[in-house]
Design a protein around this motif. Sequence first.
Motif, short mmCIF file in Angstrom:
data_model
loop_
_atom_site.label_atom_id
_atom_site.label_comp_id
_atom_site.label_asym_id
_atom_site.label_seq_id
_atom_site.Cartn_x
_atom_site.Cartn_y
_atom_site.Cartn_z
N LEU A 178 15.19 -3.72 -3.04
CA LEU A 178 14.57 -4.91 -2.45
C LEU A 178 13.84 -4.57 -1.15
CD1 LEU A 178 17.30 -7.62 -3.10
CD2 LEU A 178 15.05 -7.42 -4.17
N PHE A 179 14.43 -3.72 -0.34
CA PHE A 179 13.78 -3.31 0.89
C PHE A 179 12.49 -2.54 0.58
CE2 PHE A 179 13.13 -0.36 4.44
CZ PHE A 179 13.06 -1.26 5.49
N THR A 180 12.56 -1.64 -0.40
CA THR A 180 11.39 -0.86 -0.79
C THR A 180 10.30 -1.77 -1.35
OG1 THR A 180 12.80 1.02 -1.27
CG2 THR A 180 10.60 1.05 -2.23
N LEU A 181 10.68 -2.76 -2.12
CA LEU A 181 9.70 -3.71 -2.66
C LEU A 181 9.00 -4.45 -1.53
CD1 LEU A 181 8.47 -5.08 -5.15
CD2 LEU A 181 10.33 -6.74 -5.03
N ALA A 182 9.75 -4.87 -0.53
CA ALA A 182 9.15 -5.57 0.62
C ALA A 182 8.18 -4.64 1.35
CB ALA A 182 10.24 -6.05 1.57
N VAL A 183 8.57 -3.39 1.54
CA VAL A 183 7.68 -2.43 2.21
C VAL A 183 6.42 -2.21 1.37
CG1 VAL A 183 7.46 0.01 2.87
CG2 VAL A 183 9.48 -1.30 3.55
N MET A 184 6.58 -2.09 0.06
CA MET A 184 5.41 -1.87 -0.80
C MET A 184 4.43 -3.04 -0.73
SD MET A 184 7.24 -0.11 -4.12
CE MET A 184 5.79 -0.15 -5.13
N VAL A 185 4.96 -4.25 -0.65
CA VAL A 185 4.08 -5.42 -0.54
C VAL A 185 3.29 -5.35 0.76
CG1 VAL A 185 4.07 -7.93 -0.20
CG2 VAL A 185 5.42 -6.92 -2.05
N TYR A 186 3.97 -5.06 1.85
CA TYR A 186 3.28 -4.99 3.15
C TYR A 186 2.33 -3.79 3.22
CZ TYR A 186 6.20 -8.72 4.89
OH TYR A 186 6.81 -9.92 5.06
N VAL A 187 2.71 -2.69 2.63
CA VAL A 187 1.87 -1.49 2.66
C VAL A 187 0.61 -1.69 1.82
CG1 VAL A 187 1.81 0.91 1.81
CG2 VAL A 187 3.69 0.15 3.23
N SER A 188 0.67 -2.52 0.79
CA SER A 188 -0.49 -2.70 -0.10
C SER A 188 -1.53 -3.65 0.48
CB SER A 188 -0.03 -3.19 -1.47
OG SER A 188 0.52 -4.48 -1.36
N ILE A 189 -1.17 -4.44 1.48
CA ILE A 189 -2.12 -5.42 2.02
C ILE A 189 -3.33 -4.73 2.67
CG2 ILE A 189 -2.41 -7.20 3.81
CD1 ILE A 189 0.49 -8.05 3.19
N PHE A 190 -3.11 -3.76 3.51
CA PHE A 190 -4.21 -3.10 4.21
C PHE A 190 -5.13 -2.34 3.25
CE2 PHE A 190 -5.99 0.44 6.74
CZ PHE A 190 -6.78 -0.32 7.59
N PRO A 191 -4.61 -1.54 2.30
CA PRO A 191 -5.52 -0.87 1.35
C PRO A 191 -6.37 -1.84 0.54
CG PRO A 191 -3.35 0.11 1.23
CD PRO A 191 -3.24 -1.09 2.11
N ILE A 192 -5.80 -2.95 0.14
CA ILE A 192 -6.58 -3.93 -0.62
C ILE A 192 -7.69 -4.50 0.26
CG2 ILE A 192 -6.46 -6.24 -1.67
CD1 ILE A 192 -3.66 -5.43 -2.70
N PHE A 193 -7.39 -4.76 1.51
CA PHE A 193 -8.40 -5.25 2.44
C PHE A 193 -9.53 -4.23 2.62
CE2 PHE A 193 -9.93 -5.24 6.87
CZ PHE A 193 -10.57 -6.47 6.88
N VAL A 194 -9.17 -2.97 2.83
CA VAL A 194 -10.18 -1.92 3.03
C VAL A 194 -11.01 -1.73 1.76
CG1 VAL A 194 -10.51 0.56 3.45
CG2 VAL A 194 -8.90 -0.75 4.86
N TYR A 195 -10.35 -1.70 0.60
CA TYR A 195 -11.06 -1.53 -0.66
C TYR A 195 -12.06 -2.68 -0.87
CZ TYR A 195 -11.92 -0.71 -5.60
OH TYR A 195 -12.52 -0.47 -6.81
N THR A 196 -11.64 -3.91 -0.62
CA THR A 196 -12.52 -5.08 -0.76
C THR A 196 -13.68 -5.01 0.22
OG1 THR A 196 -10.60 -6.37 -1.43
CG2 THR A 196 -12.55 -7.60 -0.80
N LEU A 197 -13.40 -4.57 1.43
CA LEU A 197 -14.44 -4.44 2.45
C LEU A 197 -15.48 -3.41 2.02
CD1 LEU A 197 -15.44 -5.19 5.32
CD2 LEU A 197 -14.06 -3.28 6.15
N LEU A 198 -15.01 -2.25 1.56
CA LEU A 198 -15.95 -1.21 1.13
C LEU A 198 -16.75 -1.64 -0.10
CD1 LEU A 198 -13.82 2.01 1.68
CD2 LEU A 198 -15.73 1.20 3.07
N GLU A 199 -16.10 -2.38 -0.99
CA GLU A 199 -16.80 -2.87 -2.18
C GLU A 199 -17.87 -3.88 -1.80
OE1 GLU A 199 -15.11 -3.71 -6.51
OE2 GLU A 199 -14.53 -5.25 -5.05
N SER A 200 -17.60 -4.74 -0.85
CA SER A 200 -18.60 -5.73 -0.43
C SER A 200 -19.74 -5.06 0.33
CB SER A 200 -17.95 -6.82 0.41
OG SER A 200 -17.51 -6.31 1.65
N MET A 201 -19.45 -3.92 0.96
CA MET A 201 -20.52 -3.21 1.68
C MET A 201 -21.55 -2.63 0.72
SD MET A 201 -18.31 -1.36 4.71
CE MET A 201 -19.67 -0.37 5.30
N GLU A 202 -21.17 -2.36 -0.52
CA GLU A 202 -22.11 -1.81 -1.50
C GLU A 202 -23.28 -2.75 -1.76
OE1 GLU A 202 -20.39 -0.55 -5.19
OE2 GLU A 202 -18.95 0.76 -4.20
N SER A 203 -23.04 -4.05 -1.67
CA SER A 203 -24.11 -5.01 -1.94
C SER A 203 -24.96 -5.28 -0.70
CB SER A 203 -23.52 -6.31 -2.47
OG SER A 203 -22.65 -6.86 -1.50
#
Length: 188
Positions: free
Chosen positions: A21-46
């Motif tokens: 459960l602790f690892t799952l919580a960490v994984m959720v928080y750790v995935s927020i920033f990469p998703i944000f960066v990936y979305t940002l870089l994807e929007s920069m392509e346009s």
Amino acid sequence: MRNERRHILINPPFQLKFALLFTLAVMVYVSIFPIFVYTLLESMESHSLFSKSSAALNALREARSDMVLFFVVMSVVASLTAFLLALFHSHKIAGPLYKLRMSMVAMQQGVLNQHIKFRSKDNFMELADGFNAMTDSIFIRRRRDFERVNSVIPKLERLQRSLSGEDQASVTEVLNALQELSRELPMK
């Protein structure tokens, strides 16, 4: 003498659930920033700056794929670290609870002066102090009861000898019960 536990998994169901459960919580928080960066870089392509230059667009796409790889590796490392830390911390929770449970079993079997001692970095240190105070109190009361029973027995024996008939039978019955109780009371 140091009190070391040799087994990390003292209560596997609790410890593994806690760590997962602790690892799952960490994984959720750790995935927020990469998703944000990936979305940002994807929007920069346009954006017009990158769409006009194929070299810039390729560099952006390459940076995005490098970032994805970096974030995947970092997420795995962070998740593994979180799992190990949670497992280690749960050991400091499960150990004291295990000792408490074993001491309670000993008390059920009649060992009333059972004390527990936790390691210096275990959680719930106040639980050990409270448990030890409780067992001391029970032991002292039990010893006092034992002394009272033993002090009454000789008086009842004298009374039994001076009586006859039904009164003597009643006192004999009480005396036998107290003598049996006296034999059962441990003086540990």
